[in-house]
Design an enzyme around this catalytic site. Sequence first.
Site, PDB file in Angstrom:
ATOM      1  CD  GLU A 146      49.897  -6.174  23.251  1.00 51.09           C
ATOM      2  OE1 GLU A 146      50.471  -5.952  22.186  1.00 51.09           O
ATOM      3  OE2 GLU A 146      49.557  -5.263  24.039  1.00 51.09           O
ATOM      4  CE  LYS A 180      42.700  -2.848  30.999  1.00 51.21           C
ATOM      5  NZ  LYS A 180      43.089  -2.380  32.341  1.00 51.21           N
ATOM      6  CG  ASP A 203      45.771  -3.723  38.410  1.00 52.07           C
ATOM      7  OD1 ASP A 203      45.485  -2.569  38.026  1.00 52.07           O
ATOM      8  OD2 ASP A 203      45.323  -4.210  39.462  1.00 52.07           O
ATOM      9  CE1 TYR A 259      50.768  -0.293  26.454  1.00 54.27           C
ATOM     10  CE2 TYR A 259      51.408  -1.622  28.346  1.00 54.27           C
ATOM     11  CZ  TYR A 259      50.766  -0.521  27.819  1.00 54.27           C
ATOM     12  OH  TYR A 259      50.151   0.383  28.640  1.00 54.27           O
ATOM     13  CE  LYS A 304      39.422  -2.834  32.958  1.00 52.69           C
ATOM     14  NZ  LYS A 304      39.257  -1.760  33.941  1.00 52.69           N
ATOM     15  CB  CYS A 361      21.233  18.297  54.915  1.00 53.72           C
ATOM     16  SG  CYS A 361      23.034  18.398  54.611  1.00 53.72           S
ATOM     17  CB  CYS A 387      23.381  22.220  56.871  1.00 47.00           C
ATOM     18  SG  CYS A 387      22.291  21.862  55.472  1.00 47.00           S
ATOM     19  CB  CYS A 390      21.570  19.429  51.057  1.00 43.83           C
ATOM     20  SG  CYS A 390      21.558  20.866  52.169  1.00 43.83           S
ATOM     21  CB  CYS A 443      25.027  22.830  52.894  1.00 44.74           C
ATOM     22  SG  CYS A 443      25.349  21.111  53.336  1.00 44.74           S
TER      23      CYS A 443
END
Length: 673
Positions: free
Chosen positions: A113, A115, A117, A225, A314, A408, A411, A426, A432
Amino acid sequence: MSLAEAAIRVEELTRELNEYNYQYYVLAAPTISDYDFDQKLKELEELERQFPQLLDPDSPTQKVGGDITQRFHTVRHRWPMLSLSNTYSEQELRDFDERVRKAIGNDFEYVCELKFDGLSISLTYENGVLKRGVTRGDGIQGDDVTTNVRTIKKIPNRLKTDGFPDLFEIRGEILMHRAAFQRLNNERIENGEMAYANPRNFAAGTIKLQNSAEVARRPLDCFLYFLYSDNRNRLFNTHWDSLQAVKSWGFHVSEHTALCTSIEEVLAFIAKWDEARYNLSYDIDGIVIKVNDYGQQEELGFTAKSPRWAISYKYKAEQVETLFQSVSYQVGRTGAVTPVANLKPVLLAGTTVKRASLHNANEIERLDLREGDTVFVEKGGEIIPKVMGVNLLKRQPDAQPILYPLLCPVCGTPLVRKDGEAVHYCPNEDGCPPQIVGRMQHFIGRKAMDIEGMGDETIETFFKRGLLHNITDIYTLTDKQDELIQLERFGQKSIDNMIAGIEKSKEKPFEKVLFALGIRYVGETVAKKLANHFKTIDALMAASKEEIQSVYEVGERIAESVTEYFAIALHRQQIERLRQYGVQLAIEEKEIQRLGDSLTGKSFVISGVFEQFSREELTALIESHGGKLLSSISGKLDFLVAGDKMGPSKLAKAEKLGIAIISEQELLQLIGS
């Protein structure tokens, strides 16, 4: 890879995949391609296979992704809506075919079948009348969108024929045709509204609208389906027969479906639609392959996440070139720093691509990415792009390498990267901002304290306004209603709902509270094990690493993380504040009642199709009388409960091991009923 390294990587992948699932299923705004998601999921599956002690029942590999939006009534699925295993490889399809043959022999057919989307939907009909339409949600429960579903012209509100069961569910995919998508998107742009990225997102956003009149204005379509009913196996022997029947009942079934007798015919069907899909008026992203016979489907069974009798292939994504401009760095709840590539906008698979995740420093190093590079961008699943490589022929001679930051980006704390880890962190977890906000968002989440009336945006707003600094401050909001009413978009009704949600959260059991704290490596399952073992938060805080590690299936990594968490004075102070606010910090034990003990100490495997009970009913019957269900046949098994159409390999293995093979009636005799 060592166990410690694997544990860290499993935690990273789990965190990322849960976030991607939330973005895809709840927000209808995915930030990663299907291909990249599938590759991460496969990596996690492989690690869990190599290190089974790291497998958590709450792992993304064990469930269908996605949480439930709080805007609709939540409904539990009568039959779980599982996802399908995905592949992009012909060899993996052949491997799937070989596994099927080993389990059920060579006498079977496949149904192929398209597929679609779109957005998965489950429709319930009673006496031929549409009673309910429910989204996939997390696979166990979804959103009741019946009012909106009734506006879709291809979905019949009442069947005009007969021959259908009194009660049944039919599964399908809601989608939007490309021409309608383009027309409606142009209207949004003209009105100054944000355009949708693709038809799938537009369909998902539409079905979640509160105004059904607006839903009716947007032309959605739906292909059905798969049929479910209690007596389906008595009506039909095969999936193909059921498709022909539901078509005659008035359901919109795709004409592009084929019955195949070999894997070669399946591959030919896939090759045909790899080219022909561009001639369709709607999007597909692959082909679904299902074993046709219902009895054989039952024999093949399921994993925790997907059926063993079906797989989806796919199609590969499109690829283009564009200019890499810069890197941005995002900090997550656990402190993980994720680099994001900023690209010169380029049209790819019908949408404009501007950003792509670079995952970590290793990926940047693998790509040898440099400033001003021209990169190859692929949009797997036609959703979110991935930088696949660099066009070295277009690299400037003086192009400078990308230097990963030492501090970081939020921070300024020096980043850490432990040996063997791919991700920089971090360590300033209590100072943070993104980490503080992330932990509060985790705390209020549906699987944690489930505080209704609060969402991620609310937490961010309150943090920026100085109303919240950590998780315990959430319980001070009941005394700050005068300040809350001054904020935009916070009316008295919203405040009342939020305060009620905060109060109700105090009833959450200890295991939920423990999970809500956000201790690294302590997921839902581990939190439940620790709560059941130690009974109170005080006993857990007082326990040594060795005592915690002695709990069944709790390893050194988890034990170390828990002791480190409670060794921090600030965390202990927060626990005391939660205690003062009335949050449950001790387990409430409940007595488990059973129907009998006649099967205590005995183990069972159920295989085949039965006359009197379904396999689920037999499972419940065995467990209610003290028996234990095993997933496979081994020397530890006591009984194989055998029905019709049982696979020859299982029967042979049971006979070889000398395991008792009993019928449905013999099981009832063992129980004594």
